[in-house]
Structures are given as structure tokens and as C-alpha cells.
Design an enzyme around this catalytic site. Sequence first.
Site, short mmCIF file in Angstrom:
data_model
loop_
_atom_site.label_atom_id
_atom_site.label_comp_id
_atom_site.label_asym_id
_atom_site.label_seq_id
_atom_site.Cartn_x
_atom_site.Cartn_y
_atom_site.Cartn_z
N PHE A 169 1.09 18.25 -5.25
CA PHE A 169 0.22 19.39 -4.91
C PHE A 169 -0.40 19.23 -3.53
O PHE A 169 -0.95 20.18 -3.00
CB PHE A 169 -0.89 19.53 -5.95
CG PHE A 169 -0.38 19.75 -7.34
CD1 PHE A 169 0.21 20.96 -7.69
CD2 PHE A 169 -0.46 18.76 -8.30
CE1 PHE A 169 0.68 21.17 -8.97
CE2 PHE A 169 0.01 18.96 -9.58
CZ PHE A 169 0.59 20.17 -9.92
N GLU A 170 -0.33 18.04 -2.96
CA GLU A 170 -0.84 17.83 -1.62
C GLU A 170 0.27 17.91 -0.58
O GLU A 170 0.04 18.35 0.55
CB GLU A 170 -1.54 16.47 -1.53
CG GLU A 170 -2.81 16.38 -2.37
CD GLU A 170 -3.48 15.03 -2.23
OE1 GLU A 170 -2.78 14.08 -1.82
OE2 GLU A 170 -4.68 14.92 -2.53
N LEU A 171 1.48 17.47 -0.96
CA LEU A 171 2.58 17.44 0.00
C LEU A 171 3.22 18.80 0.18
O LEU A 171 3.61 19.16 1.29
CB LEU A 171 3.63 16.42 -0.45
CG LEU A 171 3.14 14.96 -0.55
CD1 LEU A 171 4.24 14.07 -1.09
CD2 LEU A 171 2.67 14.47 0.81
N SER A 186 0.27 14.04 -6.09
CA SER A 186 0.78 14.04 -4.72
C SER A 186 1.59 15.29 -4.41
O SER A 186 1.57 15.80 -3.29
CB SER A 186 1.63 12.79 -4.48
OG SER A 186 0.89 11.63 -4.71
#
Length: 686
Positions: free
Chosen positions: A487-489, A485
Site C-alpha cells: 500500500f506504500e509502494l 508495504s
Amino acid sequence: MKLPLLLALVVCSAVSTNLKMVSKRNSVDGCIDWSVDLKTYMALAGEPVRVKCALFYSYIRTNYSMAQSTGLRLMWYRNKGDLEEPIIFSEVRMSKEEDAIWFHSAEEQDSGFYTCVLRNSTYCMKVSMSLTVAENESGLCYNSRIRYLEKSEVTKRKEISCPDMDDFKKSDQEPDVVWYKECKPKMWRSIIIQKGNALLIQEVQEEDGGNYTCELKYEGKLVRRTTELKVTALLTDKPPKPLFPMENQPSVIDVQLGKPLNIPCKAFFGFSGESGPMIYWMKGEKFIEELAGHIREGEIRLLKEHLGEKEVELTLIFDSVVEADLANYTCHVENRNGRKHASVLLRKKDLIYKIELAGGLGAIFLLLILLLVVYKCYNIELMLFYRQRFGGDETTDDNKEYDAYLSYTKVDQDTLDCDNTEEEQFALEILPDVLEKHYGYKLFIPERDLIPSGTYIEDLTRCVEQSRRLIIVLTPDYILRRGWSIFELESRLHNMLVSGEIKVILIECTELKGKVNCQEVESLKHNIKLLSLIKWKGPKSSKLNSKFWKHLVYEMPIKKKEMLSHCHVLDSAEQGLFGELQPIPSIAMTSTSATMVPSQADLPEFHHSDSMQMRHCCRGYQHEMPANTLSVPSLGNHHTYCNLPLTLLNGQLPLNNSLKETEEFSRNNPLLPLTSKELSFTSDIW
């Protein structure tokens, strides 16, 4: 009285003299029949047309006036099958004017043959003329069946005249003629000039080919005549050229007896003005028609044509080759400039030759399959061998500190399932240990190497940017906690993944199908631009010579292998006082800790959660004990080393005096784990 008689004798003498010069085609009942004249009259429906008696223009040396003055009569008939029916002129739509028939408004039903007969009591002669009347084709100003034909060589001078315009010419003025090309007015280029009722092209080009229509008005009606101009290549002065078989180079064809055979002969014919190419086969001195019935010639096929130049093909066909057919065959091509030929020799196919050919092709095929199988099975090994021998060093001058950033989930040992123990042990111990100690890569492990200098996210982003690869270990706990998460946020980390700024190595430690959040994992794979997927298959992947480690090393940065000493395994933060310590397995560490550390109940302010959180922050190291040092029997030569608290590193002491004794005990006891307060900057997912 003497003058008319003398004139009649002169006319009859002229007719008789002319008849001796032109051979008769037919003679019926003493009347000379010249059959059908070569000139064909053509007109569009509704247009006027004049059909002249050809006797006065091509067959006798006299005109209509002289013939009439000598008592010769001109009569007109229309051919209907084998009968000739006299024409009754109505003067409305069709009339007779001297030596011609005038159609004031031609109709399609007027098409046919018209015969003019010139006779007296002694002589009789006749000839027929053809008339074709047709409607315009749809959308055109002409009918393709009634066009006149003209040819011109490219680059030559050509004059296109308007046919039959003399029939519509008035004595006092020239007809006003308008020219069209393809039924459209055209702006003629400078080298095309209208000269009277003709169109003069001073230098013909290929694009000048087409349909030219001349138009004039006569008695209130339009008269149009269309001429098709065909542009050809320059007239050749060379004989045709054989293309196959080659001239002066006989071709040998191995044939199998009893099998059919086709031998093509291809040749190039330049434009010679002749109607068709002349090409044929011969066997020795005999034409193919003279040979046995199982050998014949096919039809002449036109392969290519441009401006009258042609490439043609004639095939020699054998229904079934027999022993007697094994001979030399010659293809002849000729035009009016000369003849060329090319030969083919038929030879019996040798069985040994066939076997050798099949064996050679089979060996090549098997070799290709073998090479393909070897490459398919050992492609990674081959690439690693090439990189080791000839590869460079990817880490040179790239301003990055680490070879890879390792992202995994830190799991409490007590919460591990028996099914997940292998995966978590691989992520926490086996993977970093092999990459660093055996292959010499420098990994960034947040649990070990992260030194806070700002916010946690900023520090993490900076460390990823300093790494050449990002290794994500998909353990069951990592998937359950959605470890990716971050790396996505975080926008900077997300951009690095989707733009391909960093290459991602995704290690699957478990089967994703049926797992929680598996759809999000698949979505993550699609968003990463540079992605390599490697599957860890349990204990059989742990061997250093397994396909897993070779694939992983292949995806890692190219660098020259360096053998590291044990002291180099520690990062810079762990050097100095503990530089000479040697790592021991976690099992030894656990047993050591269990032996030396007092019970949990005896330690003040010791919480079970703190113990679980800090278990991975302690490492065991092995070193040689000095001879004069008192050893602890339960420990042997093993010591346990834990990370120092940040409060001690920063030189800070707690202000609460009530906890002074406990904190003093913690600082003086190297076997106790760090407290949760001291590790408040850490995270379970790295």
C-alpha cells in the site's frame, strides 16, 4: 473749569450707579475688591499677549479715557501670595498701554494674577485677572492646559471664533487667520466655511470634535489660540431612565441575615447640559444618611458615556443585613426635566427554598453525569441502534462490489509459534467467518477471490477500488513481513489511503511496543486520512456480544442485514458442482486430510513447501450422503474440497509426457493440494 468738574461728577455718578447694581465681593480699607475675574488669559511661551483691566468691561459703565479725564488713576500690581507688588514696566518685554498690560514675548514665569486698581481720593475699586503661560506639548502646537472650550450638539450649527484676535487687529485690515485641526492643515468639507477669523460648521457631526488651532502673524511673531470642541448628543427633554431596578416593577431580593449585601442602581441619563447625574437611595421617606451606620451609599460609577449621554451606577451597601433592614428601598434619579424611581424589596431567604434549589440542581447534575457515563460506555451501541432503526443503506448506488478488502498474512501452520496461534487463527478463520456468515458482509479475500486478469499489482489495486473498506489485520507475522508495504509502494493504493478515498480499519492483534517494524506501523497510521483503530484482545474479544465486534460493525458500511444461507457463503467461482457443500472447521479438514491422503513419501513430486503453501487453499465441506452411497468409515459424512488448478480451468494440459501419469493422478485425486506452479500468481501477503 466748570466742564472738567461736571465731567468728573458724571463719571463718579456712573460708577456709583454701577456699584449699586453689582454686589461687592470684598472691601478693604474702603477699596472695593471684585476678587478674580472670570476671564482667563492664556498664551504659549514666546507669543505676545494683552491683559486688559476687567473694570472697564464688566464692572463699571465707563472707559479708560473718561476715567482718566476725571482724575481717576489706573495702577497695576502683581499678586505674590497675600501681597500685591507694584509692577515696574521695562518697555522691553512688558509695557502698559492704556487699560492693558502688553507682554511682547510672554514667558512661563509671567503666569499668575495681575490686579488693576482704579482710584482717586474718594473712590477705590480693583479686580484681578489670571494669566497662564505654558510651553507647547511634545509634538503638538498647543498645550492642553491652556485650551479654550466650546460645546455643540450634534447636527446643530456651530461657529468657532479665534479668541483675543481683536487685540491683534489693525485698524486698516483684518488679520490673516489660518485654521488647523489637531495641528495639521485640513481640507474642510463643503459645510465647513471660514468666515473672517471664525470657522463655521453648518451641521456638526460626531467626528467634528477635536482641537482647532487658529494662527496669525503679529509683529513678526506667531500667535496661536487652540479651542477644544466637544460634540454632544441633542439636549434631552426627558428625565433619566432607571435600568435596574426596573421602573414600575419592584424587584424582590431574598437575603440571608448576618450576611453583607450590595444592591446596585443603574440608570441612563441623556445629555442635559448639567455637570453631573443626580442619583440617590431612600428608605421610605428617609435618606440613607439618616439611617443606621451599617447602611451606606457607594461612589457614583460611570459605566458608559457617549456624546454626553451616561450610564451610571450607585450601590447601596449593607455591612451586615439585620431583621430591621427587611424593607422597601427606592433609587431616585432626576435631572431638570423630571424624576424617576425604582424600588427593591428585601425579603428573608427561606431555608426550605434553598434546600429545594440545591436538591434540584444536584439532581440535574447527577442526571447529566449519568447520561455522560452511559454515552461514554455505550456510545457505539447507541449509534448501532440508531443506524438499525433509522439508518439508510450505504451500499446503494455506490458501484462497489465488496464491503471490505481483507489484508492479512497467510502463514504456514508448521511455522506458527504457540504465542501467535490465537492471532493468526483470528485473522484467517474467525474474522472472515463472523463478518460474512453472521453479519452478512461481502468480503474480498485475495486468497479466495482473486482471479488474475493482468499483473498481480493491477488486480490487487482493482479489487481495493471495488471495496468500501480496507481491513488490515496487524498480526505478529504481518508486522514482521511488513505486509502493508504494497500500500506504500503502489502509487494508486497509497493515494487512496492518504486522500481518504477509502476508509481503513486497522485491527491490532498484538501489542506493538517493542515489536520489529513498530515505528513503521506508527508512520502508516499517520499517513492514513480515514483511520479507525480497533484492538483484538484475545478470546474475550471472540464473543459476538463483545465490544470488539460492535466497534468493528460500527466502522463497517451501513447496510441492511441479510440472513445468508450456507450456499451464499461461497463466491461465484465456487458455485455449481460444490454449491450444496457445507463448510466444516479447519480441524476437521486437517483430520480428514490426514486420514485419506497417502503419505508424503508415497506421492510423486510432492514437496513439503508446496504442502504448506496450499494448506489454506483447501476447504472442507459437509453434506448429507445418499443412502445408497458407500461411505468411507474413516471419513463419516465429510468430504474435502480443494480449489481446481488454473491449468485445468483454462483447458490446458502439460506438454511433458514424462509427468503425464503424475498430473493425471493429481487431476483425478481431489484430496491433493495444488502445486506451486499452479499457484504461481498467488502471494503470502494479501
